[in-house]
Design a protein around this motif. Sequence first.
Motif, PDB file in Angstrom:
ATOM      1  N   GLU A 118      -0.425 -20.326  18.287  1.00 22.34           N
ATOM      2  CA  GLU A 118      -0.908 -19.516  17.175  1.00 22.34           C
ATOM      3  C   GLU A 118      -0.076 -18.245  17.034  1.00 22.34           C
ATOM      4  OE1 GLU A 118      -5.004 -18.503  17.488  1.00 22.34           O
ATOM      5  OE2 GLU A 118      -5.649 -20.550  17.781  1.00 22.34           O
ATOM      6  N   ILE A 119       0.035 -17.785  15.808  1.00 18.40           N
ATOM      7  CA  ILE A 119       0.636 -16.488  15.543  1.00 18.40           C
ATOM      8  C   ILE A 119      -0.225 -15.786  14.490  1.00 18.40           C
ATOM      9  CG2 ILE A 119       3.005 -17.152  16.086  1.00 18.40           C
ATOM     10  CD1 ILE A 119       3.530 -17.396  13.094  1.00 18.40           C
ATOM     11  N   LYS A 120      -0.139 -14.481  14.462  1.00 20.82           N
ATOM     12  CA  LYS A 120      -0.764 -13.709  13.393  1.00 20.82           C
ATOM     13  C   LYS A 120       0.349 -13.058  12.597  1.00 20.82           C
ATOM     14  CE  LYS A 120      -5.354 -12.502  14.816  1.00 20.82           C
ATOM     15  NZ  LYS A 120      -6.336 -11.431  15.013  1.00 20.82           N
ATOM     16  N   ILE A 121       0.189 -13.079  11.283  1.00 19.67           N
ATOM     17  CA  ILE A 121       1.175 -12.475  10.411  1.00 19.67           C
ATOM     18  C   ILE A 121       0.480 -11.400   9.586  1.00 19.67           C
ATOM     19  CG2 ILE A 121       2.811 -12.861   8.541  1.00 19.67           C
ATOM     20  CD1 ILE A 121       3.029 -15.767   9.510  1.00 19.67           C
ATOM     21  N   TYR A 122       1.041 -10.201   9.627  1.00 16.47           N
ATOM     22  CA  TYR A 122       0.502  -9.079   8.873  1.00 16.47           C
ATOM     23  C   TYR A 122       1.492  -8.701   7.781  1.00 16.47           C
ATOM     24  CZ  TYR A 122      -2.701  -8.582  12.787  1.00 16.47           C
ATOM     25  OH  TYR A 122      -3.647  -8.814  13.745  1.00 16.47           O
ATOM     26  N   PHE A 123       0.986  -8.394   6.605  1.00 19.39           N
ATOM     27  CA  PHE A 123       1.816  -8.043   5.461  1.00 19.39           C
ATOM     28  C   PHE A 123       1.530  -6.600   5.062  1.00 19.39           C
ATOM     29  CE2 PHE A 123       3.050 -12.381   4.551  1.00 19.39           C
ATOM     30  CZ  PHE A 123       2.034 -13.101   5.129  1.00 19.39           C
ATOM     31  N   GLY A 124       2.573  -5.869   4.725  1.00 14.08           N
ATOM     32  CA  GLY A 124       2.399  -4.499   4.256  1.00 14.08           C
ATOM     33  C   GLY A 124       3.270  -4.225   3.045  1.00 14.08           C
ATOM     34  N   LEU A 125       2.672  -3.661   2.023  1.00 18.59           N
ATOM     35  CA  LEU A 125       3.440  -3.258   0.846  1.00 18.59           C
ATOM     36  C   LEU A 125       4.258  -2.027   1.194  1.00 18.59           C
ATOM     37  CD1 LEU A 125       0.731  -3.604  -1.930  1.00 18.59           C
ATOM     38  CD2 LEU A 125       2.859  -4.905  -1.793  1.00 18.59           C
ATOM     39  N   MET A 126       5.551  -2.099   0.978  1.00 23.76           N
ATOM     40  CA  MET A 126       6.412  -0.963   1.273  1.00 23.76           C
ATOM     41  C   MET A 126       6.478   0.007   0.099  1.00 23.76           C
ATOM     42  SD  MET A 126       9.429  -2.736   3.446  1.00 23.76           S
ATOM     43  CE  MET A 126      10.120  -1.163   3.892  1.00 23.76           C
ATOM     44  N   ARG A 127       6.314  -0.517  -1.105  1.00 22.19           N
ATOM     45  CA  ARG A 127       6.360   0.309  -2.312  1.00 22.19           C
ATOM     46  C   ARG A 127       5.226  -0.101  -3.244  1.00 22.19           C
ATOM     47  NH1 ARG A 127      10.934  -0.692  -5.295  1.00 22.19           N
ATOM     48  NH2 ARG A 127      10.975  -2.793  -4.533  1.00 22.19           N
ATOM     49  N   PRO A 128       3.990   0.204  -2.894  1.00 23.68           N
ATOM     50  CA  PRO A 128       2.873  -0.231  -3.739  1.00 23.68           C
ATOM     51  C   PRO A 128       2.937   0.379  -5.133  1.00 23.68           C
ATOM     52  CG  PRO A 128       2.097   1.243  -2.007  1.00 23.68           C
ATOM     53  CD  PRO A 128       3.554   0.995  -1.752  1.00 23.68           C
ATOM     54  N   ALA A 129       2.527  -0.420  -6.123  1.00 21.52           N
ATOM     55  CA  ALA A 129       2.494   0.063  -7.503  1.00 21.52           C
ATOM     56  C   ALA A 129       1.203   0.830  -7.771  1.00 21.52           C
ATOM     57  CB  ALA A 129       2.615  -1.111  -8.471  1.00 21.52           C
ATOM     58  N   CYS A 130       0.115   0.442  -7.105  1.00 20.00           N
ATOM     59  CA  CYS A 130      -1.159   1.093  -7.390  1.00 20.00           C
ATOM     60  C   CYS A 130      -2.078   1.183  -6.182  1.00 20.00           C
ATOM     61  CB  CYS A 130      -1.883   0.340  -8.502  1.00 20.00           C
ATOM     62  SG  CYS A 130      -2.297  -1.345  -8.010  1.00 20.00           S
ATOM     63  N   SER A 131      -1.836   0.423  -5.144  1.00 19.53           N
ATOM     64  CA  SER A 131      -2.711   0.412  -3.974  1.00 19.53           C
ATOM     65  C   SER A 131      -2.462   1.658  -3.138  1.00 19.53           C
ATOM     66  CB  SER A 131      -2.437  -0.820  -3.115  1.00 19.53           C
ATOM     67  OG  SER A 131      -2.581  -1.983  -3.879  1.00 19.53           O
ATOM     68  N   SER A 132      -3.537   2.348  -2.786  1.00 21.67           N
ATOM     69  CA  SER A 132      -3.382   3.540  -1.956  1.00 21.67           C
ATOM     70  C   SER A 132      -4.711   3.871  -1.298  1.00 21.67           C
ATOM     71  CB  SER A 132      -2.904   4.729  -2.785  1.00 21.67           C
ATOM     72  OG  SER A 132      -3.906   5.103  -3.716  1.00 21.67           O
ATOM     73  N   ALA A 133      -4.635   4.687  -0.290  1.00 21.63           N
ATOM     74  CA  ALA A 133      -5.843   5.182   0.370  1.00 21.63           C
ATOM     75  C   ALA A 133      -5.448   6.413   1.176  1.00 21.63           C
ATOM     76  CB  ALA A 133      -6.445   4.127   1.279  1.00 21.63           C
ATOM     77  N   ASP A 134      -6.386   7.298   1.343  1.00 22.42           N
ATOM     78  CA  ASP A 134      -6.187   8.461   2.194  1.00 22.42           C
ATOM     79  C   ASP A 134      -7.017   8.280   3.452  1.00 22.42           C
ATOM     80  OD1 ASP A 134      -4.537   9.741   0.374  1.00 22.42           O
ATOM     81  OD2 ASP A 134      -6.187  10.817  -0.577  1.00 22.42           O
ATOM     82  N   LEU A 135      -6.459   8.698   4.562  1.00 25.93           N
ATOM     83  CA  LEU A 135      -7.190   8.676   5.826  1.00 25.93           C
ATOM     84  C   LEU A 135      -7.599  10.100   6.167  1.00 25.93           C
ATOM     85  CD1 LEU A 135      -4.858   6.349   7.902  1.00 25.93           C
ATOM     86  CD2 LEU A 135      -7.000   5.726   6.791  1.00 25.93           C
ATOM     87  N   LYS A 136      -8.703  10.222   6.856  1.00 20.50           N
ATOM     88  CA  LYS A 136      -9.095  11.545   7.327  1.00 20.50           C
ATOM     89  C   LYS A 136      -9.372  11.479   8.820  1.00 20.50           C
ATOM     90  CE  LYS A 136     -13.983  11.185   6.082  1.00 20.50           C
ATOM     91  NZ  LYS A 136     -15.080  11.825   5.357  1.00 20.50           N
ATOM     92  N   VAL A 137      -8.998  12.547   9.491  1.00 18.50           N
ATOM     93  CA  VAL A 137      -9.225  12.662  10.924  1.00 18.50           C
ATOM     94  C   VAL A 137     -10.471  13.524  11.108  1.00 18.50           C
ATOM     95  CG1 VAL A 137      -8.273  13.438  13.117  1.00 18.50           C
ATOM     96  CG2 VAL A 137      -6.749  12.496  11.360  1.00 18.50           C
ATOM     97  N   ASN A 138     -11.456  12.972  11.792  1.00 17.06           N
ATOM     98  CA  ASN A 138     -12.703  13.678  12.036  1.00 17.06           C
ATOM     99  C   ASN A 138     -12.554  14.651  13.202  1.00 17.06           C
ATOM    100  OD1 ASN A 138     -14.111  12.204   9.994  1.00 17.06           O
ATOM    101  ND2 ASN A 138     -14.181  10.474  11.393  1.00 17.06           N
TER     102      ASN A 138
END
Length: 119
Positions: free
Chosen positions: A47-67
């Motif tokens: 088995e393998i796991k494959i992860y995909f990441g957009l390098m230049r998203p057109a609209c997908s975004s999110a902000d993270l916050k550190v508590n």
Amino acid sequence: VDKRTGALAQYGPLIVAFFKVPVDRKGKGDGEFDVEIFVFPIDGLGEIKIYFGLMRPACSSADLKVNHDGSVEFDSNSNHLRDACDTDREALDYVMEEMDKILGAMGGWRGSGVDGPMG
């Protein structure tokens, strides 16, 4: 892997690939990669796991916050991953289909489906 040294050693065995997709990326620049994949061949036998990441998203975004306690979470006011636009979905779909072809040529197949914010 006996001596886990180097920049990516904390992740175990790792293979990285970059894909340029043939869909309109809204002027995001020719010759640049759109999707990065990480292949982790460490899940289980065969088995393998494959992860995909957009390098230049057109609209997908999110902000993270550190508590205050050091934990990290998505800022619920700026999490636009689940409502991704068609351009970002098409880019990821294209690369997942290409990976299906590559794995299929070697006798592999997609197992449990797709997880993640756009899955």
